[in-house]
Design an enzyme around this catalytic site. Structure first.
Site, PDB file in Angstrom:
ATOM      1  N   ASN A  87       3.264  14.958  -2.810  1.00  0.00           N
ATOM      2  CA  ASN A  87       1.855  15.313  -2.919  1.00  0.00           C
ATOM      3  C   ASN A  87       1.504  16.531  -2.059  1.00  0.00           C
ATOM      4  OD1 ASN A  87      -0.762  15.155  -3.728  1.00  0.00           O
ATOM      5  ND2 ASN A  87      -1.252  13.292  -2.598  1.00  0.00           N
ATOM      6  N   TYR A 142     -10.495   8.316   6.250  1.00  0.00           N
ATOM      7  CA  TYR A 142      -9.320   8.226   5.378  1.00  0.00           C
ATOM      8  C   TYR A 142      -9.485   7.069   4.393  1.00  0.00           C
ATOM      9  CZ  TYR A 142      -5.298   6.566   3.245  1.00  0.00           C
ATOM     10  OH  TYR A 142      -4.483   6.094   2.261  1.00  0.00           O
ATOM     11  N   ARG A 181      -5.974  -4.006   0.819  1.00  0.00           N
ATOM     12  CA  ARG A 181      -6.088  -3.035   1.908  1.00  0.00           C
ATOM     13  C   ARG A 181      -7.546  -2.626   2.010  1.00  0.00           C
ATOM     14  NH1 ARG A 181      -4.015   3.191   2.309  1.00  0.00           N
ATOM     15  NH2 ARG A 181      -6.089   3.535   1.384  1.00  0.00           N
ATOM     16  N   HIS A 187      -3.539   5.447   9.398  1.00  0.00           N
ATOM     17  CA  HIS A 187      -3.155   6.777   8.898  1.00  0.00           C
ATOM     18  C   HIS A 187      -2.857   7.757  10.029  1.00  0.00           C
ATOM     19  CE1 HIS A 187      -3.101   9.725   5.485  1.00  0.00           C
ATOM     20  NE2 HIS A 187      -2.724   8.624   4.874  1.00  0.00           N
ATOM     21  N   HIS A 209      -6.137  -1.453  -3.135  1.00  0.00           N
ATOM     22  CA  HIS A 209      -7.038  -0.807  -2.166  1.00  0.00           C
ATOM     23  C   HIS A 209      -8.478  -1.193  -2.464  1.00  0.00           C
ATOM     24  CE1 HIS A 209      -4.170   2.755  -1.114  1.00  0.00           C
ATOM     25  NE2 HIS A 209      -3.556   1.593  -1.099  1.00  0.00           N
ATOM     26  N   ARG A 237       8.102   1.075   5.308  1.00  0.00           N
ATOM     27  CA  ARG A 237       7.399   1.547   4.103  1.00  0.00           C
ATOM     28  C   ARG A 237       8.091   2.694   3.390  1.00  0.00           C
ATOM     29  NH1 ARG A 237       2.919   0.666   2.222  1.00  0.00           N
ATOM     30  NH2 ARG A 237       1.897   2.696   2.231  1.00  0.00           N
ATOM     31  N   GLU A 241       2.850  -1.952  -2.355  1.00  0.00           N
ATOM     32  CA  GLU A 241       1.546  -1.296  -2.524  1.00  0.00           C
ATOM     33  C   GLU A 241       1.388  -0.855  -3.961  1.00  0.00           C
ATOM     34  OE1 GLU A 241       1.003   2.239  -0.208  1.00  0.00           O
ATOM     35  OE2 GLU A 241      -1.110   2.415  -0.718  1.00  0.00           O
ATOM     36  N   ASP A 262      -4.912   0.715   6.974  1.00  0.00           N
ATOM     37  CA  ASP A 262      -4.099   1.911   7.210  1.00  0.00           C
ATOM     38  C   ASP A 262      -4.825   2.806   8.219  1.00  0.00           C
ATOM     39  OD1 ASP A 262      -2.404   4.223   4.910  1.00  0.00           O
ATOM     40  OD2 ASP A 262      -2.416   4.082   7.095  1.00  0.00           O
ATOM     41  N   HIS A 266       5.533   2.046   0.118  1.00  0.00           N
ATOM     42  CA  HIS A 266       4.403   2.922  -0.234  1.00  0.00           C
ATOM     43  C   HIS A 266       4.281   2.954  -1.761  1.00  0.00           C
ATOM     44  CE1 HIS A 266       2.808   7.335   0.034  1.00  0.00           C
ATOM     45  NE2 HIS A 266       1.825   6.482  -0.059  1.00  0.00           N
ATOM     46  N   GLU A 323       6.029   5.526   5.457  1.00  0.00           N
ATOM     47  CA  GLU A 323       5.856   6.199   4.157  1.00  0.00           C
ATOM     48  C   GLU A 323       6.193   7.687   4.234  1.00  0.00           C
ATOM     49  OE1 GLU A 323       1.650   5.277   3.590  1.00  0.00           O
ATOM     50  OE2 GLU A 323       1.277   7.418   3.575  1.00  0.00           O
ATOM     51  N   ASP A 331      -0.076   8.948  -5.940  1.00  0.00           N
ATOM     52  CA  ASP A 331       0.739  10.174  -6.006  1.00  0.00           C
ATOM     53  C   ASP A 331       2.229   9.882  -6.089  1.00  0.00           C
ATOM     54  OD1 ASP A 331      -0.708   9.794  -3.233  1.00  0.00           O
ATOM     55  OD2 ASP A 331       1.308  10.480  -2.714  1.00  0.00           O
ATOM     56  N   GLU A 381      -1.187  -0.423   9.521  1.00  0.00           N
ATOM     57  CA  GLU A 381      -0.240   0.600   9.051  1.00  0.00           C
ATOM     58  C   GLU A 381      -0.422   1.926   9.769  1.00  0.00           C
ATOM     59  OE1 GLU A 381      -0.451   1.128   4.841  1.00  0.00           O
ATOM     60  OE2 GLU A 381       0.394   3.132   4.939  1.00  0.00           O
ATOM     61  N   TRP A 387      -4.238  13.922   9.762  1.00  0.00           N
ATOM     62  CA  TRP A 387      -5.090  13.482   8.620  1.00  0.00           C
ATOM     63  C   TRP A 387      -4.676  12.106   8.178  1.00  0.00           C
ATOM     64  CZ3 TRP A 387      -3.537  12.308   3.528  1.00  0.00           C
ATOM     65  CH2 TRP A 387      -4.622  11.907   2.723  1.00  0.00           C
TER      66      TRP A 387
HETATM   67  C1  CS2 Z   1      -1.602   6.213   2.088  1.00  0.00           C
HETATM   68  C2  CS2 Z   1      -1.355   7.220   1.017  1.00  0.00           C
HETATM   69  O1  CS2 Z   1      -1.244   4.608   0.411  1.00  0.00           O
HETATM   70  C3  CS2 Z   1      -1.146   4.847   1.629  1.00  0.00           C
HETATM   71  O2  CS2 Z   1      -0.727   4.056   2.479  1.00  0.00           O
HETATM   72  O3  CS2 Z   1      -1.068   6.527   3.331  1.00  0.00           O
HETATM   73  O4  CS2 Z   1      -2.423   7.168   0.130  1.00  0.00           O
HETATM   74  C4  CS2 Z   1      -1.197   8.651   1.484  1.00  0.00           C
HETATM   75  O5  CS2 Z   1      -2.388   9.075   2.096  1.00  0.00           O
HETATM   76  C5  CS2 Z   1      -0.909   9.522   0.270  1.00  0.00           C
HETATM   77  O6  CS2 Z   1       0.203   8.999  -0.405  1.00  0.00           O
HETATM   78  C6  CS2 Z   1      -0.644  10.955   0.683  1.00  0.00           C
HETATM   79  O7  CS2 Z   1      -0.288  11.706  -0.435  1.00  0.00           O
HETATM   80 MG    MG Z   2      -0.400   4.817   4.377  1.00  0.00          MG
END
Ligand code: CS2
Ligand code: MG
Length: 402
Positions: A37, A159, A147, A212, A122, A283, A339, A210, A312, A262, A316, A236, A402
């Site tokens: 991504n 996020y 989540r 993040h 999610h 992950r 996930e 998450d 993960h 991930e 994407d 996470e 991010w």
């Molecule tokens: C995230 C992802 O799904 C998750 O746990 O961390 O959505 C991540 O932000 C994206 O795959 C980034 O491209």
């Molecule tokens: Mg994640």
């Protein structure tokens, strides 16, 4: 059997995907996900300029040898671009082998170890109320695990939260948009969020969250400890995990389970985390961590230290990656959870797959191979459109994770 043709298919049915197709002289072909991504074209070039011609003429049954050839032979080992390309080749080769054996991929991986694969979805909302509603919708759909991500009072964007109620898709602009973040506001709000979710939906639903990569170890220790009463299934990416040592401090303060990986692409990115039992779920994914061959090594290593998988599975990652992951999840002994951020109907018009969802669980399907494919004609209707992930700054302007 020989490889006679290799195609790199780029398309954008609502978001960018890169797919690798390996065709043999016996008419059998395999496909692998090569989507990274925000850096898709780097993987396309890696494949087209440095891998495709090396594969022509090779015996596709020699999966491990080709894995070693592309890993050691690159000299410049590891890294998301090269290992995503390697993951796509590996996934396609396992797809070919299972098709040649006329069986679903999971049979080749040792047969199924379970009847169904628990997955999480999610639920996100711009504020507490909408987030609680979204959790309720996920439970109504039959998910056993959700989540939870929420907008944080006083922060314009957080996020995992879509601004206008549509499905969350972070790669939303050609150049990175800039989010603003406040750790303090997030830390003060998040325990209240989970107290409310538990109050409204009880103790049985598995809750995941998450972070993040946004906290320091001591901040993450505080959050993990304050979330203990709500017994999360996992917290996470509490901290960026290049420094695997960071997890030691969090571990000393809390029993909240931790999931990381991930963004990893090598067993060496997570070796200490696993052998020192600093995490509970790994992950790393089929598309970004070198395919099934490498994930077998990671999952087996993790099983020695009570660490389970939690692949993960964001949008994407294409349905091809999801399909391969579900076959893997079906077979390994130390499966944790999968996930699943659903792909849109538009995406599903380009990709076909045989996995099925029922009341919070997936099964991979009985199609031979991994059961997923790409319709090249359909894919051509949706040309690549550059899209970047956002960047994130603290309120004082400091560039943050991010
Ligand atoms: C995230 C992802 O799904 C998750 O746990 O961390 O959505 C991540 O932000 C994206 O795959 C980034 O491209
Ligand atoms: Mg994640």
């Amino acid at each position: 059997m020989k490889i006679v043709d290799v195609r790199v298919i780029v398309c954008s049915p609502g978001r960018n995907f890169v797919t690798l197709k390996i065709i043999t002289d016996q008419g059998i072909y395999g496909v692998g996900d090569a989507t990274l991504n925000g850096r898709e074209k780097a993987v396309v070039s890696y494949l087209e300029d440095y891998v495709v011609d090396m594969l022509i003429g090779k015996d596709p049954q020699r999966i491990e040898d080709i894995w070693q050839y592309l890993y050691r032979g690159a000299y410049w080992r590891r890294g998301p671009i090269g290992v995503t390309a390697l993951g796509a080749v590996d996934t396609a080769l396992w797809d070919i082998k299972a098709k040649a054996a006329n069986m679903p991929l999971y049979q080749l991986l040792g047969g199924r170890s379970r009847d169904k694969i628990m997955t999480y979805t999610h639920a996100n909302g711009i504020d507490l109320g909408t987030t609680l509603d979204e959790v309720g919708k996920a439970i109504e759909l039959g998910y056993q695990a959700v989540r939870v991500q929420s907008g944080v009072p006083g922060i314009a964007s957080s996020y995992g939260v879509s601004k206008y109620g549509e499905k969350y898709e972070p790669a939303n602009a050609e150049l990175p948009t800039e989010d603003v973040w406040s750790t303090e506001k997030y830390l003060n709000y998040t325990p209240k969020l989970f107290a409310e979710v538990r109050k409204q939906y009880g103790e049985d639903i598995h809750l995941l969250h998450d972070v993040h990569h946004r906290l320091t170890p001591i901040e993450a220790a505080r959050l993990s400890k304050e979330l203990e009463p709500y017994h999360l299934f996992w917290l996470e990416d509490p901290v960026p995990a290049e420094n695997q040592e960071s997890l030691r401090l969090i571990r000393q303060h809390s029993t909240t389970p931790i999931a990381i990986g991930e963004v990893f692409n090598s067993i060496h990115d997570c070796r200490e985390l696993i052998q020192d039992q600093l995490i509970d779920y790994i992950r790393t994914t089929i598309v970004h961590a070198g395919g099934i061959t490498h994930l077998k090594r990671i999952a087996d290593f993790a099983s020695l230290y009570h660490v389970k998988t939690g692949f993960h599975g964001a949008t994407d990652l294409s349905p091809i990656c999801m399909a391969a992951a579900l076959h893997f999840d079906y077979a390994i002994p130390n499966f944790g959870i999968q996930e699943h951020m659903e792909h849109s109907d538009l995406m599903e018009s380009v990709f076909t797959r045989s996995y099925e969802f029922e009341k919070g669980f997936f099964t991979p399907g009985e199609a031979i191979g991994h059961g997923a494919d790409i319709d090249e004609k359909e894919a051509k209707k949706y040309p690549y459109k550059r899209a970047s992930l956002p960047v994130n700054r603290l309120e004082d302007g400091t560039l943050w994770n991010w």
